[in-house]
Write a protein that holds these residues in place. Structure first.
Motif, mmCIF file in Angstrom:
data_model
loop_
_atom_site.group_PDB
_atom_site.id
_atom_site.type_symbol
_atom_site.label_atom_id
_atom_site.label_comp_id
_atom_site.label_asym_id
_atom_site.label_seq_id
_atom_site.Cartn_x
_atom_site.Cartn_y
_atom_site.Cartn_z
ATOM 1 N N GLY A 54 0.840 -1.198 0.000
ATOM 2 C CA GLY A 54 0.000 0.000 0.000
ATOM 3 C C GLY A 54 0.871 1.242 0.000
ATOM 4 N N ASP A 55 0.693 2.095 1.017
ATOM 5 C CA ASP A 55 1.497 3.319 1.141
ATOM 6 C C ASP A 55 2.796 3.090 1.909
ATOM 7 O OD1 ASP A 55 -0.403 4.768 -0.212
ATOM 8 O OD2 ASP A 55 -1.426 5.449 1.606
ATOM 9 N N TYR A 56 2.963 1.892 2.452
ATOM 10 C CA TYR A 56 4.139 1.604 3.268
ATOM 11 C C TYR A 56 5.277 1.074 2.403
ATOM 12 C CZ TYR A 56 1.169 2.383 7.251
ATOM 13 O OH TYR A 56 0.345 2.973 8.165
ATOM 14 N N VAL A 57 6.421 1.736 2.534
ATOM 15 C CA VAL A 57 7.599 1.379 1.752
ATOM 16 C C VAL A 57 8.738 1.096 2.727
ATOM 17 C CG1 VAL A 57 9.286 2.206 0.072
ATOM 18 C CG2 VAL A 57 6.885 2.844 -0.168
ATOM 19 N N THR A 58 9.389 -0.033 2.535
ATOM 20 C CA THR A 58 10.538 -0.385 3.375
ATOM 21 C C THR A 58 11.711 -0.759 2.490
ATOM 22 O OG1 THR A 58 9.064 -1.240 5.090
ATOM 23 C CG2 THR A 58 11.367 -1.906 5.204
ATOM 24 N N LEU A 59 12.836 -0.109 2.741
ATOM 25 C CA LEU A 59 14.084 -0.505 2.102
ATOM 26 C C LEU A 59 14.762 -1.448 3.069
ATOM 27 C CD1 LEU A 59 16.363 -0.299 -0.030
ATOM 28 C CD2 LEU A 59 17.271 1.588 1.319
ATOM 29 N N SER A 60 15.046 -2.658 2.626
ATOM 30 C CA SER A 60 15.722 -3.654 3.436
ATOM 31 C C SER A 60 17.124 -3.813 2.871
ATOM 32 C CB SER A 60 14.948 -4.969 3.350
ATOM 33 O OG SER A 60 15.590 -5.957 4.090
ATOM 34 N N ALA A 61 18.141 -3.569 3.707
ATOM 35 C CA ALA A 61 19.516 -3.593 3.211
ATOM 36 C C ALA A 61 20.456 -4.238 4.224
ATOM 37 C CB ALA A 61 19.995 -2.171 2.909
#
Length: 184
Positions: A54-61
């Motif tokens: 949805g509106d939630y964005v997560t960069l996983s690094a």
């Protein structure tokens, strides 16, 4: 990519991607960064990815990838910019089924090599995000620009050639509609 870049920085400024990501997250309650630690020691095995719900964005690094990027490592910055390219180009909007069929088995597990169209687009988007309008300046050598923008030299060279093409220049000069078109 230029629009996003200009939301954060002036055309003449260069930045490290972790700083850009921090600026984006600072202004949003729905954008986050999650880091993890792997046992792999080789730099080339460090990974990052974008998750969009949805509106939630997560960069996983990977933590080491993130720290290398903060210290100015060009490859690490380029990898993180590549992920922002995926996000900006709405690659997450494609169905997971389509993407799964574009994966290939290799010696290091599943990968998307040879690159898919989405990967090539994200590679170029990363360079446009990192370098901006400096790609048009014929007096700046690709190696110098890649160094200043913390980017990949190979793709900086490629992007510099693309922006010089007549068709690209014509597209930049093409007048934009003054009102938004609505298609019924």
């Amino acid at each position: 990519m230029l629009w996003l870049r200009r939301e954060l920085y002036d055309d003449g400024e260069f930045f490290k991607v972790p700083d850009a990501w921090a600026a984006i997250c600072e202004e949003s309650e729905t954008w986050k960064l999650k880091t993890y630690r792997t046992e792999l020691l080789e730099d080339y095995k460090r990974k990052a990815g974008i998750v969009v719900l949805g509106d939630y964005v997560t960069l996983s690094a990977d933590e080491r990838l993130w720290e290398n990027a903060r210290r100015g490592c060009k490859l690490s910055n380029y990898i993180l910019a590549h992920e922002i390219g995926h996000l900006t180009l709405d690659h997450h909007a494609k169905g997971a089924i389509t993407k799964n069929f574009q994966l290939f088995s290799g010696p290091n597990g599943m990968s998307n090599v040879p690159p898919t169209v989405e990967e090539l687009e994200a590679n170029l988007a990363a360079v446009f995000f990192q370098c901006g309008v400096a790609l048009k300046d014929r007096q700046i050598d690709a190696v110098q620009l890649a160094h200043r923008a913390f980017s990949d030299v190979h793709y900086v060279k490629k992007a510099q050639r693309i922006v010089q093409l007549d068709v690209f220049q014509q597209e930049l000069r093409r007048p934009r509609p003054k009102v938004e078109r609505v298609i019924l």
